[in-house]
Design an enzyme around this catalytic site. Structure first.
Site, mmCIF file in Angstrom:
data_model
loop_
_atom_site.group_PDB
_atom_site.id
_atom_site.type_symbol
_atom_site.label_atom_id
_atom_site.label_comp_id
_atom_site.label_asym_id
_atom_site.label_seq_id
_atom_site.Cartn_x
_atom_site.Cartn_y
_atom_site.Cartn_z
ATOM 1 N N ASP A 80 0.848 -1.203 0.000
ATOM 2 C CA ASP A 80 0.000 0.000 0.000
ATOM 3 C C ASP A 80 0.888 1.260 0.000
ATOM 4 O O ASP A 80 2.012 1.237 0.538
ATOM 5 C CB ASP A 80 -0.880 -0.053 1.265
ATOM 6 C CG ASP A 80 -2.069 0.884 1.213
ATOM 7 O OD1 ASP A 80 -2.465 1.299 0.105
ATOM 8 O OD2 ASP A 80 -2.636 1.184 2.293
ATOM 9 N N HIS A 81 0.417 2.343 -0.577
ATOM 10 C CA HIS A 81 1.043 3.687 -0.527
ATOM 11 C C HIS A 81 2.565 3.714 -0.505
ATOM 12 O O HIS A 81 3.172 3.999 0.533
ATOM 13 C CB HIS A 81 0.577 4.432 0.733
ATOM 14 C CG HIS A 81 -0.834 4.873 0.647
ATOM 15 N ND1 HIS A 81 -1.271 5.830 -0.235
ATOM 16 C CD2 HIS A 81 -1.936 4.468 1.333
ATOM 17 C CE1 HIS A 81 -2.569 6.008 -0.087
ATOM 18 N NE2 HIS A 81 -3.013 5.186 0.837
ATOM 19 N N HIS A 178 -8.442 9.111 4.941
ATOM 20 C CA HIS A 178 -7.870 8.083 5.807
ATOM 21 C C HIS A 178 -8.198 8.432 7.250
ATOM 22 O O HIS A 178 -8.137 9.602 7.619
ATOM 23 C CB HIS A 178 -6.343 8.049 5.663
ATOM 24 C CG HIS A 178 -5.870 7.494 4.358
ATOM 25 N ND1 HIS A 178 -4.961 8.145 3.557
ATOM 26 C CD2 HIS A 178 -6.155 6.340 3.723
ATOM 27 C CE1 HIS A 178 -4.714 7.409 2.484
ATOM 28 N NE2 HIS A 178 -5.421 6.312 2.553
ATOM 29 N N GLY A 179 -8.519 7.440 8.046
ATOM 30 C CA GLY A 179 -8.793 7.706 9.455
ATOM 31 C C GLY A 179 -10.276 7.938 9.682
ATOM 32 O O GLY A 179 -11.104 7.602 8.838
ATOM 33 N N HIS A 206 -10.050 4.370 -0.935
ATOM 34 C CA HIS A 206 -9.338 4.324 0.356
ATOM 35 C C HIS A 206 -10.238 4.933 1.433
ATOM 36 O O HIS A 206 -11.217 5.598 1.133
ATOM 37 C CB HIS A 206 -8.044 5.134 0.254
ATOM 38 C CG HIS A 206 -6.990 4.458 -0.564
ATOM 39 N ND1 HIS A 206 -5.741 4.208 -0.078
ATOM 40 C CD2 HIS A 206 -7.011 3.961 -1.811
ATOM 41 C CE1 HIS A 206 -5.024 3.600 -1.011
ATOM 42 N NE2 HIS A 206 -5.772 3.440 -2.079
ATOM 43 N N GLY A 207 -9.826 4.697 2.682
ATOM 44 C CA GLY A 207 -10.571 5.310 3.786
ATOM 45 C C GLY A 207 -11.958 4.715 3.955
ATOM 46 O O GLY A 207 -12.928 5.430 4.191
ATOM 47 N N SER A 209 -13.027 2.821 6.352
ATOM 48 C CA SER A 209 -13.501 2.747 7.754
ATOM 49 C C SER A 209 -14.535 3.829 7.976
ATOM 50 O O SER A 209 -14.293 4.993 7.652
ATOM 51 C CB SER A 209 -12.338 2.977 8.726
ATOM 52 O OG SER A 209 -11.446 1.902 8.673
ATOM 53 N N VAL A 229 -9.179 -0.793 4.103
ATOM 54 C CA VAL A 229 -9.625 -0.661 5.501
ATOM 55 C C VAL A 229 -8.422 -0.813 6.426
ATOM 56 O O VAL A 229 -7.694 -1.810 6.355
ATOM 57 C CB VAL A 229 -10.644 -1.772 5.862
ATOM 58 C CG1 VAL A 229 -11.131 -1.610 7.298
ATOM 59 C CG2 VAL A 229 -11.829 -1.777 4.896
HETATM 60 P P1 13P Z 1 -8.841 3.803 6.868
HETATM 61 O O1 13P Z 1 -7.720 3.814 7.869
HETATM 62 O O2 13P Z 1 -9.622 5.059 6.906
HETATM 63 O O3 13P Z 1 -9.665 2.578 6.953
HETATM 64 O O4 13P Z 1 -8.153 3.813 5.422
HETATM 65 C C1 13P Z 1 -7.249 2.807 5.094
HETATM 66 C C2 13P Z 1 -6.612 3.054 3.780
HETATM 67 O O5 13P Z 1 -7.185 3.683 2.914
HETATM 68 C C3 13P Z 1 -5.283 2.477 3.569
HETATM 69 O O6 13P Z 1 -4.743 2.774 2.330
#
Ligand code: 13P
Length: 284
Positions: A80-81, A178-179, A206-207, A209, A229
């Site tokens: 990832d990233h 994210h977060g 992404h993001g 959650s 996630v």
């Molecule tokens: P969250 O931490 O918001 O679930 O996002 C994770 C993410 O996008 C990792 O690349």
């Protein structure tokens, strides 16, 4: 069984569901994903962030790959990233099937050049590439709405980027962060619809959650095949240890590890059902 991320996502795209890609840190996380995916008869993606790769090194990557390979359902392993060529090379050498070549901090042309280079590298090794056009921020980035808007994915730029780079999947920025989301997430579905009219490779959000079910569903209908996630699973794990430390006098670490795994597994299984991949382990 270890499978390519491309195969997983193209099948998901064909049948209109999405696959959960979970950022993992250790054995408990890996077992939580494998157990949840097996229990739900679902494919899944195990993700490593570069700093975790640096911390765990080749033993951790070997654990992720071996756990995916010995699972009863298809699982891929994804970096990832990552904006660092050397780390991408290390991951590919270790057998990771796909990477997010993340040049999103760079101006468009430089992001494109970086992504082209990483795509050539990955494809030569039979691996595939996710790229990011626009920039996904964190909840705490303190940007104004107007600033956020300028970081969102432009559908026409995205098309140019995909055609020029030959990437396999595209991470979009449509208001996702994210977060934690403070308040109702504000996703720009009109933008997502325009993006999916322009490009036809699997899209990534992404993001994931904290996204409500109806937003997940709408995203899938508009082409999202992979949800990332991290926060919800990580918070569950941390909460487990905090509460356990206060209330339980058990000293058997193995019991604690098992209970922490179960706590995360529950969160992951819910996501798998939400993303529509439950029962899809044998889809092709
Ligand atoms: P969250 O931490 O918001 O679930 O996002 C994770 C993410 O996008 C990792 O690349």
């Amino acid at each position: 069984m270890l499978i390519s991320t491309k195969e997983l996502l193209e099948t998901a795209q064909k049948y209109s569901y999405a696959i959960g890609a979970f950022n993992l840190y250790n054995l408990e996380g890996v077992k939580a994903v494998v157990n949840a995916a097996e229990a739900e008869n679902s494919p899944a993606i195990i993700q490593i962030l570069p700093n975790i790769l640096e911390y765990g090194g080749s033993p951790l990557v070997a654990l992720f790959l071996e756990a995916a390979d010995s699972a009863k359902v298809p699982i891929s392993v994804h970096l990832d990233h990552c904006g660092d060529r050397a780390i991408i090379e290390t991951a590919l050498e270790a057998g990771v099937q796909s990477v997010l070549a993340d040049g999103s901090k760079l101006p468009f042309k430089e992001n494109l050049a970086f992504t082209c280079e990483m795509t050539t590298l990955a494809h030569a090794k039979g691996a595939t590439v996710e790229a990011e056009v626009g920039r996904i921020s964190g909840t705490e980035d303190g940007m104004t709405v107007a600033e956020k808007e300028t970081k969102m994915t432009d559908p026409y730029q995205a098309k140019e980027f995909v055609v020029e780079s030959g990437v396999d999947f595209l991470a979009v920025t449509i208001g996702n962060v994210h977060g934690q989301y403070y308040g109702e997430p504000q996703l720009d579905f009109e933008r997502l619809s325009k993006i999916s009219q322009q490009i036809h490779i699997p899209l990534v959000l992404h993001g994931a959650s904290g996204l409500p079910a109806r937003m997940v569903q709408q995203s899938i209908e508009l082409g999202v095949c992979k949800f990332n996630v991290n926060t919800e699973v990580r918070q569950k794990y941390l909460q487990f240890w905090r509460e356990f430390g206060r209330t339980d006098s058990k000293s058997d670490l193995l019991d604690c590890q098992k209970a922490a795994t179960e706590a995360m597994q529950e969160v992951i299984a819910k996501k798998i059902r939400l993303f529509g991949s439950a029962g899809r382990a044998n889809a092709s």
